[in-house]
Structures are given as structure tokens and as C-alpha cells.
Design a protein around this motif. Structure first.
Motif, PDB file in Angstrom:
ATOM      1  N   CYS A 256       7.806  -7.142  -2.170  1.00  0.00           N
ATOM      2  CA  CYS A 256       6.505  -7.404  -1.831  1.00  0.00           C
ATOM      3  C   CYS A 256       6.199  -8.620  -2.401  1.00  0.00           C
TER       4      CYS A 256
ATOM      5  N   PHE B 251       5.008   3.650  -1.395  1.00  0.00           N
ATOM      6  CA  PHE B 251       4.104   4.828  -1.129  1.00  0.00           C
ATOM      7  C   PHE B 251       4.082   5.577  -2.076  1.00  0.00           C
ATOM      8  N   HIS B 252       5.140   5.749  -3.095  1.00  0.00           N
ATOM      9  CA  HIS B 252       5.346   7.035  -3.906  1.00  0.00           C
ATOM     10  C   HIS B 252       5.302   6.738  -5.210  1.00  0.00           C
TER      11      HIS B 252
ATOM     12  N   ASN C  93      -3.687  -0.941   2.748  1.00  0.00           N
ATOM     13  CA  ASN C  93      -4.989  -0.661   2.742  1.00  0.00           C
ATOM     14  C   ASN C  93      -5.610  -0.811   1.475  1.00  0.00           C
ATOM     15  N   SER C  94      -4.565  -0.999   0.377  1.00  0.00           N
ATOM     16  CA  SER C  94      -5.040  -0.701  -1.211  1.00  0.00           C
ATOM     17  C   SER C  94      -5.965  -1.908  -1.510  1.00  0.00           C
TER      18      SER C  94
ATOM     19  N   HIS D  70       6.811  12.897   3.123  1.00  0.00           N
ATOM     20  CA  HIS D  70       7.022  11.310   3.406  1.00  0.00           C
ATOM     21  C   HIS D  70       7.844  11.155   4.674  1.00  0.00           C
TER      22      HIS D  70
ATOM     23  N   GLU E 218       1.461  -0.786   0.256  1.00  0.00           N
ATOM     24  CA  GLU E 218       0.405  -0.248   0.898  1.00  0.00           C
ATOM     25  C   GLU E 218      -0.831  -1.183   1.430  1.00  0.00           C
TER      26      GLU E 218
ATOM     27  N   ALA F  68       2.024   0.011  -6.539  1.00  0.00           N
ATOM     28  CA  ALA F  68       1.527  -0.175  -5.145  1.00  0.00           C
ATOM     29  C   ALA F  68       2.651  -0.837  -4.354  1.00  0.00           C
TER      30      ALA F  68
ATOM     31  N   GLN G 225      -7.596   7.856  -1.141  1.00  0.00           N
ATOM     32  CA  GLN G 225      -6.751   7.396  -0.013  1.00  0.00           C
ATOM     33  C   GLN G 225      -5.935   6.116  -0.602  1.00  0.00           C
ATOM     34  N   ASP G 226      -6.398   5.180  -1.491  1.00  0.00           N
ATOM     35  CA  ASP G 226      -5.787   4.129  -1.973  1.00  0.00           C
ATOM     36  C   ASP G 226      -5.056   4.718  -3.253  1.00  0.00           C
ATOM     37  N   ASN G 227      -3.631   4.884  -3.013  1.00  0.00           N
ATOM     38  CA  ASN G 227      -3.116   5.331  -4.354  1.00  0.00           C
ATOM     39  C   ASN G 227      -2.894   4.599  -5.472  1.00  0.00           C
TER      40      ASN G 227
ATOM     41  N   TRP H 115       3.229   5.579  -7.105  1.00  0.00           N
ATOM     42  CA  TRP H 115       1.770   5.741  -7.983  1.00  0.00           C
ATOM     43  C   TRP H 115       1.900   6.814  -8.942  1.00  0.00           C
TER      44      TRP H 115
END
Length: 352
Positions: A98, A135-136, A108-109, A27, A106, A132, A180-182, A138
Motif C-alpha cells: 500500500c 479487504f478482510h 473507496n474508503s 471473498h 480499499e 484498510a 460499506q467502508d470497512n 478490518w
């Protein structure tokens, strides 16, 4: 051949310490700016990213190791207090951030595409269900699916001939890649189920696996190197990550059994200092997983505020070691402070 101290699998505990270190490294690497070193970045990314594979393998291994005491209701209660509750609590700052920024971590999710259209309660629920907001995170919604369906895993382990489906499950991981999208948790859980089963299998047949590795470790290393070379080629294509995640999990699975074999094989040669460091990292591993993302975010924010972001985030050995050292040090400091304040109740907040 007999295992040393089988009641306490020190080689797995040591690997757990290495695994959390690998995850943090994975990361920190994309956190730096690699524009001047694209070829090196592809190689480093291949080696370091997707380290959660190690955690999933360990989860499956330990699930099988403790399966004799399995009882569904008590198992779920234990997982709620040790994993789910800390996830809910430690997520609060990330979710508030968020909601305040009106976008998930994220960008691009699929969550980001519709996030602004939801009411605040809807945003909070979806963030918890997808992870989301960081990044980790998920990993927790995904592993929770395995908790819910744990009776199936127990049934397979108690009818071990059904481990024969493992090759098919590994092929399934090649067909259905980690997205790619977690935030696509269902796809992620399908992709990694083979690794969870592989961990269970390696625990169930651990004497045979270690004995086999004595004869085949070199073949495994060569196979991993070939896969790494293929991944580096795919990473040089116009849309690299689509191809990359098809085989990286398989690469990490091979690396896992090789590293575990060598840790086991040289257990008596490794120094007490190594065992002590790995034990401490392993004991704090879940807390490190939960907290280190915040430390990375704060580190980047502070550098930006001080006008040092361009200088200290330009990828080179010095900036990498500096960032890694700061992230690990302050993550551990935060965990120790929380443990000091909350004592045994800290595990309900940080997982350790």
C-alpha cells in the motif's frame, strides 16, 4: 436433554471449520467477474458475503465458555500474542504494498481519500488501526475493541438478567449497519456487538437454545429465506449495499444457530471424515483468515500476467471451483510450511 461431550464442544469446532470455509467463499465470489449474471450474483452475494458474522458469533460463544478462567491482564496478554502480534506481522507485506502504491487496498474508503497526504509513518499507523491494507483485515482492529472492553461482557455474563438487552442490541444492528467502508471501525464494532453478545448468550444458555431449536428450526429457516428474498430485492436497487447490510447480519445470525443445531443434532451421524476435515480447518482457521487474502491477490496477479484473467475470472461454476480450490489449497500449504519452519512459534506469525 444433555449435551454430548460438553467439555469439548465439537459442534462449535465443526462450525468454526465451516465458518472459515464460508468466509473464503465470500471473498472468492466478488473476485470473479459477474457482469453476465447480475441476478445470480445478487443471490450468491446474499448467501456468501458478510461471513465474518460467523467468526464474531464464535468469538462471543468461546469467550463465555472460557469466562470462568477470565482475568483481565492475562486475557489481554494472551490475545496480544495469539491475535494482535500475528496481525502486526502478517500485515507487513500488505502495508508495504500500500505504501509503495501510495493507496490502500480499499479504494473507496475514507483512508484512500487522504492517504497520499500523509507521511509514511502516519500511513502505517492508520493502516494498522483500520485494516484498510486488505479487504478482510478490518476484523482485527474491531475485535480488539471487544478485547479492551471485555470486563463489560464479563459483567453482563455474571449478571445474566442483563442479556435482556440483546433484542435492543439486535435492533441497534439494524439501525447502524455494517458500513460499506470497512475502515470505519467504530461503526463496525457497534454494528456487530449484538452478534458477539448473541454468541455469549447462546453459550450461557446452550441447553435451552438447542432444546428450543428442536421445535423452531423450521421457523428460523423460513425467516432466513424471507430475509434473503428482501435482501435480493434491495440488491436490485440503484444503491444496493446501503440497504443490504442493514439486515444481512441478522440473516447470518439466524443461519448460524440453524447450522449449529443441525451439526449438534446429527453429530453421531456425520462421518469421521467430515469431523476430521472440519477439525483441521478449525485448527487452521485464524491462519486461513490471515493468509487467504494474499493468495487471492497473487492468484489474480498471476492470471493477469499470463493473460488469462478474462477467461479464468469470468464467473461460472468451473472458474469458481477452480479459484476456491487454488485459494484454499495454497493457503493451507503456506500455513503448513510456516508451521514446519517455525514450529510452535508459528502461532505468533499466522495465528495458528
Amino acid at each position: 436433554m444433555t449435551l454430548k461431550k460438553d467439555s469439548f464442544l465439537r459442534y462449535i469446532h465443526n462450525f468454526r471449520g465451516l465458518a472459515i470455509l464460508a468466509i473464503v467463499i465470500g471473498h472468492v465470489v466478488p473476485f470473479l467477474n459477474w457482469e453476465s449474471h447480475p441476478t445470480l450474483y445478487r443471490f450468491v452475494l446474499t448467501i456468501t458475503t458478510n461471513g465474518s458474522t460467523y467468526f464474531i458469533f464464535i468469538a462471543g460463544f468461546l469467550f463465555q465458555f472460557l469466562s470462568k478462567k477470565y482475568e483481565y491482564k492475562s486475557y489481554l496478554i494472551k490475545k496480544f500474542y495469539n491475535v494482535i502480534l500475528p496481525y502486526f506481522i502478517i500485515s507487513i507485506p500488505g502495508i508495504l504494498l500500500c505504501v509503495w502504491k501510495d493507496k490502500p487496498f480499499e479504494p473507496n474508503s475514507w483512508v484512500a481519500n487522504v492517504f497520499s497526504q500523509w507521511y509514511i509513518p502516519e500511513k502505517i499507523i492508520v493502516l494498522y488501526l483500520t485494516g484498510a491494507h486488505f479487504f478482510h483485515f478490518w476484523f482485527i482492529p474491531m475485535i480488539a475493541i471487544y478485547y479492551i472492553f471485555s470486563p463489560i461482557f464479563i459483567w453482563i455474563d455474571r449478571h445474566p438478567k442483563f442479556y435482556a438487552i440483546l433484542p435492543l442490541m439486535l435492533i441497534l444492528s439494524l439501525i447502524i449497519p455494517r458500513p460499506q467502508d470497512n475502515g470505519i471501525i467504530l461503526q463496525t464494532s457497534i454494528h456487530f456487538i449484538s452478534i458477539y453478545l448473541f454468541g455469549m448468550f447462546c453459550c450461557h444458555y446452550r441447553e435451552r437454545v438447542l432444546s428450543m431449536m428442536e421445535k423452531s428450526w423450521l421457523i428460523c429457516i423460513m425467516t432466513a429465506l424471507i430475509l434473503i428474498a428482501i435482501e435480493n430485492f434491495w440488491l436490485s436497487t440503484s444503491n444496493p449495499l446501503i440497504y443490504f447490510f442493514y439486515i444481512n447480519t441478522l440473516t447470518k445470525a439466524i443461519i448460524t444457530v440453524v447450522v449449529i443445531y443441525f451439526i449438534w443434532r446429527f453429530d453421531s451421524v456425520l462421518t469421521d471424515r467430515f469431523h476430521g476435515i472440519m477439525e483441521n480447518l478449525a485448527n487452521l482457521s485464524f491462519g486461513i483468515y490471515f493468509v487467504h487474502g494474499y493468495v487471492i491477490y497473487i492468484y489474480g496477479t498471476v492470471l493477469k500476467y499470463l493473460g488469462l484473467k478474462t477467461l479464468l475470472l469470468a464467473a461460472n461454476p468451473i472458474t469458481f471451483l477452480l479459484a476456491l480450490s487454488i485459494v484454499i489449497l495454497w493457503t493451507i500449504v503456506l500455513l503448513l510450511v510456516i508451521k514446519k519452519i517455525l514450529n510452535k512459534r508459528s502461532k505468533y506469525v499466522t495465528g495458528c
